[in-house]
Design an enzyme around this catalytic site. Structure first.
Site, short mmCIF file in Angstrom:
data_model
loop_
_atom_site.label_atom_id
_atom_site.label_comp_id
_atom_site.label_asym_id
_atom_site.label_seq_id
_atom_site.Cartn_x
_atom_site.Cartn_y
_atom_site.Cartn_z
CG ASN A 105 -1.71 1.07 1.36
OD1 ASN A 105 -2.41 1.45 0.26
ND2 ASN A 105 -2.02 1.73 2.69
CG HIS A 107 -0.77 6.07 4.75
ND1 HIS A 107 -2.02 6.06 4.42
CD2 HIS A 107 -0.17 6.86 5.40
CE1 HIS A 107 -2.43 6.69 5.61
NE2 HIS A 107 -1.55 7.32 6.34
CB SER A 134 4.68 5.16 4.32
OG SER A 134 5.25 6.22 5.46
CG ASP A 143 -2.94 3.12 6.95
OD1 ASP A 143 -2.99 2.36 5.81
OD2 ASP A 143 -3.78 4.24 7.15
C1 GAR Z 1 -2.72 9.09 -2.74
O1 GAR Z 1 -2.34 10.02 -2.16
C2 GAR Z 1 -2.57 7.54 -1.81
O2 GAR Z 1 -1.41 7.70 -0.84
C3 GAR Z 1 -3.59 7.98 -0.87
O3 GAR Z 1 -4.57 8.35 -1.78
C4 GAR Z 1 -4.16 9.10 -2.74
C5 GAR Z 1 -4.69 8.54 -4.12
O4 GAR Z 1 -4.31 9.24 -5.32
N1 GAR Z 1 -3.92 6.76 -0.14
C6 GAR Z 1 -4.60 6.97 1.26
O5 GAR Z 1 -4.74 7.77 1.73
C7 GAR Z 1 -4.59 5.46 1.62
N2 GAR Z 1 -4.80 5.52 3.27
P1 GAR Z 1 -4.79 8.79 -6.74
O6 GAR Z 1 -5.96 8.31 -6.71
O7 GAR Z 1 -4.45 10.06 -7.67
O8 GAR Z 1 -3.46 7.89 -6.80
#
Ligand code: GAR
Length: 187
Positions: A105, A107, A134, A143
């Site tokens: 994942n 994060h 991360s 997480d």
């Molecule tokens: C990313 O910033 C990812 O790290 C976050 O969602 C966004 C997705 O962006 N994930 C989380 O917060 C997981 N807890 P994207 O759809 O443009 O790739």
């Protein structure tokens, strides 16, 4: 090219999904499918534009987390991936998934700081002088799995939520593909 297959799970705009497809698909590996829990996810069109099969498994159609996870697990297994990549997949997963698939994942914080779904805002508004990202193994703890890679940056004077978010995305777009390739090479 590595003879490896990945499945990508996503829920939103899919900038990481698109970045992985553009940098790695049919070069370093094969993206065999992208799966989303949201029928309105922006990433659907991005994946289809690159002829990646997209499955929509709408979590609202399932009575509880386990039954959604069972449907997701069945779909993931049908592709027999070497690795599953969660790229903005905004679901709390049960052991039905976490104990049965090999997954990483991304994060948007320096874990263990700011776990959960509001990490960018919480990290931006905190007194921490740095932000970061991360990449970790998916485990039973939200997480909380073992960290594989992290990168950070200094908050600057006049930083806005938008500029902060852009720095996070840029780091994710660099580190996530690198980490995927590194993991697949070691398999
Ligand atoms: C990313 O910033 C990812 O790290 C976050 O969602 C966004 C997705 O962006 N994930 C989380 O917060 C997981 N807890 P994207 O759809 O443009 O790739």
């Amino acid at each position: 090219m590595l003879n490896r297959k990945i499945v990508i799970l996503f829920s939103g705009e899919g900038s990481n999904l698109l970045n992985i497809i553009e940098k790695l698909h049919n070069k370093e590996l094969e993206v065999v499918a992208a799966i989303t829990n949201r029928p309105d996810a922006g990433g659907i069109a991005k994946a289809r534009a690159h002829h990646i099969p997209v499955d929509i498994i709408d979590h609202k159609k399932y009575a509880d987390r386990e039954s959604f996870d069972r449907a997701l697990l069945k779909q993931v297994r049908s592709y027999a991936p070497d690795l599953v990549v969660l790229a903005g997949f905004m679901r709390i997963l049960t052991p039905v998934i976490t104990q049965n698939i090999k997954a990483i994942n991304v994060h948007p914080s320096l874990l263990p700081l700011f776990k959960g779904g509001n990490a960018i805002r919480e990290s931006f508004e905190s007194s921490e002088p740095t932000g970061g990202i991360s990449i970790h193994w998916v485990s039973n703890e939200l997480d909380g799995g073992e960290i594989i890679a992290q990168e950070s940056f200094q908050k600057e004077a006049g930083e806005t939520l938008e500029s902060f978010t852009a720095k996070i995305r840029a780091l994710e777009h660099k580190l996530l593909p690198e980490t995927i390739v590194q993991i697949l090479k070691a398999l």
